[in-house]
Motif scaffolding. Sequence first.
Motif, short mmCIF file in Angstrom:
data_model
loop_
_atom_site.label_atom_id
_atom_site.label_comp_id
_atom_site.label_asym_id
_atom_site.label_seq_id
_atom_site.Cartn_x
_atom_site.Cartn_y
_atom_site.Cartn_z
N UNK A 100 -7.69 8.20 -0.37
CA UNK A 100 -8.92 8.04 -1.14
C UNK A 100 -8.78 6.83 -2.07
N UNK A 101 -7.61 6.72 -2.71
CA UNK A 101 -7.41 5.58 -3.62
C UNK A 101 -7.48 4.26 -2.85
N UNK A 102 -6.94 4.26 -1.62
CA UNK A 102 -6.99 3.04 -0.81
C UNK A 102 -8.45 2.71 -0.50
N UNK A 103 -9.23 3.72 -0.14
CA UNK A 103 -10.65 3.47 0.16
C UNK A 103 -11.38 2.97 -1.08
N UNK A 104 -10.95 3.42 -2.23
CA UNK A 104 -11.61 2.99 -3.47
C UNK A 104 -11.17 1.60 -3.92
N UNK A 105 -10.13 1.05 -3.26
CA UNK A 105 -9.79 -0.35 -3.55
C UNK A 105 -8.40 -0.63 -4.06
N UNK A 106 -7.47 0.34 -3.90
CA UNK A 106 -6.08 0.06 -4.29
C UNK A 106 -5.28 -0.24 -3.03
N UNK A 107 -4.69 -1.44 -2.96
CA UNK A 107 -3.84 -1.79 -1.82
C UNK A 107 -2.46 -2.12 -2.35
N UNK A 108 -1.44 -1.85 -1.54
CA UNK A 108 -0.09 -2.17 -2.01
C UNK A 108 0.78 -2.75 -0.91
N UNK A 109 1.77 -3.53 -1.35
CA UNK A 109 2.84 -3.91 -0.43
C UNK A 109 4.09 -3.21 -0.94
N UNK A 110 5.04 -3.02 -0.07
CA UNK A 110 6.23 -2.25 -0.44
C UNK A 110 7.44 -3.16 -0.57
N UNK A 111 8.43 -2.62 -1.29
CA UNK A 111 9.69 -3.34 -1.46
C UNK A 111 10.42 -3.40 -0.12
N UNK A 112 10.27 -2.32 0.64
CA UNK A 112 10.88 -2.28 1.97
C UNK A 112 9.76 -2.59 2.95
N UNK A 113 10.01 -3.51 3.87
CA UNK A 113 8.93 -3.92 4.78
C UNK A 113 8.45 -2.74 5.63
N UNK A 114 7.14 -2.64 5.76
CA UNK A 114 6.56 -1.45 6.41
C UNK A 114 5.64 -1.87 7.56
N UNK A 115 6.16 -2.62 8.50
CA UNK A 115 5.30 -3.15 9.55
C UNK A 115 5.71 -2.59 10.91
N UNK A 116 4.84 -2.83 11.90
CA UNK A 116 5.11 -2.34 13.25
C UNK A 116 5.80 -3.45 14.06
N UNK A 117 7.11 -3.30 14.26
CA UNK A 117 7.96 -4.37 14.78
C UNK A 117 7.63 -4.89 16.16
N UNK A 118 7.25 -3.99 17.09
CA UNK A 118 7.03 -4.45 18.48
C UNK A 118 5.64 -5.03 18.66
N UNK A 119 4.78 -4.77 17.69
CA UNK A 119 3.40 -5.22 17.81
C UNK A 119 3.26 -6.67 17.36
N UNK A 120 2.16 -7.31 17.76
CA UNK A 120 1.96 -8.71 17.36
C UNK A 120 1.45 -8.76 15.92
N UNK A 121 1.54 -9.97 15.35
CA UNK A 121 1.07 -10.14 13.98
C UNK A 121 -0.41 -9.79 13.86
N UNK A 122 -1.18 -10.28 14.83
CA UNK A 122 -2.63 -10.07 14.73
C UNK A 122 -2.97 -8.58 14.85
N UNK A 123 -2.21 -7.85 15.67
CA UNK A 123 -2.47 -6.42 15.79
C UNK A 123 -2.14 -5.67 14.50
N UNK A 124 -1.06 -6.12 13.85
CA UNK A 124 -0.71 -5.49 12.57
C UNK A 124 -1.86 -5.64 11.56
N UNK A 125 -2.44 -6.84 11.52
CA UNK A 125 -3.54 -7.05 10.55
C UNK A 125 -4.78 -6.26 11.00
N UNK A 126 -5.00 -6.20 12.33
CA UNK A 126 -6.15 -5.42 12.81
C UNK A 126 -6.01 -3.95 12.41
N UNK A 127 -4.77 -3.45 12.47
CA UNK A 127 -4.56 -2.05 12.05
C UNK A 127 -4.90 -1.87 10.58
N UNK A 128 -4.52 -2.86 9.77
CA UNK A 128 -4.84 -2.78 8.33
C UNK A 128 -6.36 -2.79 8.14
N UNK A 129 -7.05 -3.61 8.91
CA UNK A 129 -8.51 -3.68 8.81
C UNK A 129 -9.14 -2.36 9.25
#
Length: 271
Positions: A100-129
């Motif tokens: 709910x907080x994310x929908x209301x406008x709070x976004x965060x990055x983490x100290x430990x990287x939290x990305x999908x390694x086998x996926x492409x960069x553009x797909x990672x951003x599409x997932x965020x969108x």
Amino acid sequence: MRTRPWRPIRSRWRRHRECERREGRSVTVLDVQGLTKSFGGLKVTRGVDLALEAGERHLIIGPNGAGKTTLFNLIAGDLSADGGSIRLAGRDLTRHPTAVRARQGIARTFQILTLFGRDTLVHNVMLALMGRAPLRWRPWGALRREQDLRRRALRQLEAVGLADKADLPLEQTSYGEKRRLEIAMALAQQPVLLLLDEPFAGLSAEERATVHALLASVSREITVLMIEHDMDVALALADRITLLHYGEVITAGTRSEVVDDPRTREIYLGH
Ligand SMILES: Nc1ncnc2c1ncn2[C@@H]1O[C@H](COP(=O)(O)OP(=O)(O)OP(=O)(O)O)[C@@H](O)[C@H]1O
């Protein structure tokens, strides 16, 4: 507790902020009051107050174990507070979950990287969108929707200088590039408040300069709260600073007020 409250803050918030600005008033985006959190008998957050104005860049500093990451977790909703309140653009989010907080406008990055390694960069951003506006199963619209997502994701990658790597699997990119991607993913959510947890950690001097330039270019439409130990880079970005120690705010104010405060030197800067 309501789990699907209200419409997202963004549009209403932007209108309100424009109004206040025209009338020369400052607008508080994040208002944290008397926040407390304990783990067993350990009081990790002790009555923290924190207020961020629209567009502000606010740096949280403090020695290891001061409670900086816990404070971020409380604001983002990854931990629930024992007491106190958290308001975003006037709306009380204290008891609402992360989604709910994310929908209301709070976004965060983490100290430990939290990305999908086998996926492409553009797909990672599409997932965020998609996290912002989930794809619904509509056969007639799905393809168009996917193309639109890809176009928007590419724009984000361009903004962080990664457009030429869009279709590479993430595991073929450097650590610094992954950090930039993480920032792109957070920005893709068009946050009201961006929480950056040690964005410069583990970066080479060259990568630090790139991430620094990227963060300096983030729109002032977005308010930024950042934890960072690297004072050289962080100070150049910060408007205001809060020093935490044993879960308490020791001092808060403008960059020079906090840096020149003898308590900052004693507790944090070590000279
Ligand atoms: N889930 C948990 N359970 C128990 N204790 C915890 C938990 N999370 C954090 N702590 C403790 O709370 C205190 C504050 O931790 P926190 O990670 O918030 O500090 P920090 O200021 O971010 O430190 P660092 O700069 O090292 O990242 C520490 O003593 C830590 O051990």
